[in-house]
Write an enzyme that holds these catalytic residues in place. Structure first.
Site: not given
Ligand code: GAR
Length: 229
Positions: A15-16, A68, A93-94, A110, A112, A148, A177
């Site tokens: 969750g950063s 789903r 991640m779904r 989203n 990525h 994505d 990000e």
């Molecule tokens: C992030 O790097 C985000 O871009 C990636 O998951 C991480 C979550 O980090 N998302 C994906 O790969 C989506 N396909 P966080 O939980 O620290 O925000």
């Protein structure tokens, strides 16, 4: 200032990115209000971040639903109850299904960790390191039915260095990000994002009669050019 955009954040892990959205709201840079945080995983650290900031959160586990579609529908129901008008996938991640996507048309974003369309899917940072690219980065996009994929709102690039491996690259990408996601959301909150007839995202200038400033030097070359080139 106009009314804050009511949003929901979906996550699966640390969750950063949620934290960065919260921080930008608290600093007054992002005119939004987080109505709900949803995690598919009860152990996601992002849930603690929500609690710390008194943001309502819920775990909606796919294990409790037969398909789903039903899991998605349970999430959509919760999001609609809270009045969220936009949904941010922040490390969720779904894959979300068609009915979910169509419940919030062009209102699901989203982030990525790659320069899409390169390296969609799992561990984009490792994919980039393995491919030996000189640049990778991060993308914020509207979500369509593919993984994505969807109209690109903003991308940021960072250099990748030979042999450095995944971690330093991943750190550089994550720091970026945390800057581009709140920016994309602020454009949405200010009603400056459109998807045009070609299915491409367009940023409107902040005043109707002004033009977008696209003349800043935005060229990155890695490895750096030598003098004279
Ligand atoms: C992030 O790097 C985000 O871009 C990636 O998951 C991480 C979550 O980090 N998302 C994906 O790969 C989506 N396909 P966080 O939980 O620290 O925000």
């Amino acid at each position: 200032m106009s009314r804050p955009l009511p949003i929901a954040v979906l996550l699966s892990g640390g969750g950063s990115n949620l934290q960065s959205i919260i921080d930008h709201i608290e600093k007054g840079l992002l005119n939004a209000c987080i109505k709900l945080v949803v995690s598919n995983d009860p152990l996601a650290k992002g849930l603690e971040r929500a609690r710390k900031h008194a943001i309502p959160s819920r775990v909606i586990s796919p294990l409790e639903y037969a398909s789903r579609e039903r899991h998605d529908a349970a999430i959509v129901e919760q999001l609609q109850k809270t009045g969220a008008e936009a949904v941010c996938l922040a490390g969720y991640m779904r894959l979300i299904g068609k009915a979910f996507v169509h419940s919030f048309p062009n209102r699901i974003l989203n982030i990525h960790p790659s320069l899409l369309p390169a390296f969609p899917g799992l561990d984009a940072q490792q994919q980039a390191a393995d491919a030996g690219v000189s640049f990778s980065g991060a993308t914020v996009h509207f979500v369509d039915e593919e993984l994505d994929h969807g109209p690109i709102i903003i991308q940021g690039a960072v250099p990748a260095y030979p042999g450095e491996g995944r971690e330093p690259l991943a750190r550089r990408i994550l720091a970026l990000e945390h800057r581009i996601y709140p920016q994309a959301l602020q454009w949405l909150a200010a009603d400056r994002m459109r998807v045009d007839e070609h299915g491409l995202a367009r940023l409107l200038p902040d005043e109707p009669r002004s033009a977008l400033r696209l003349d800043q030097p935005a060229c990155l070359v890695n490895p750096p050019l030598e003098t004279g080139f």
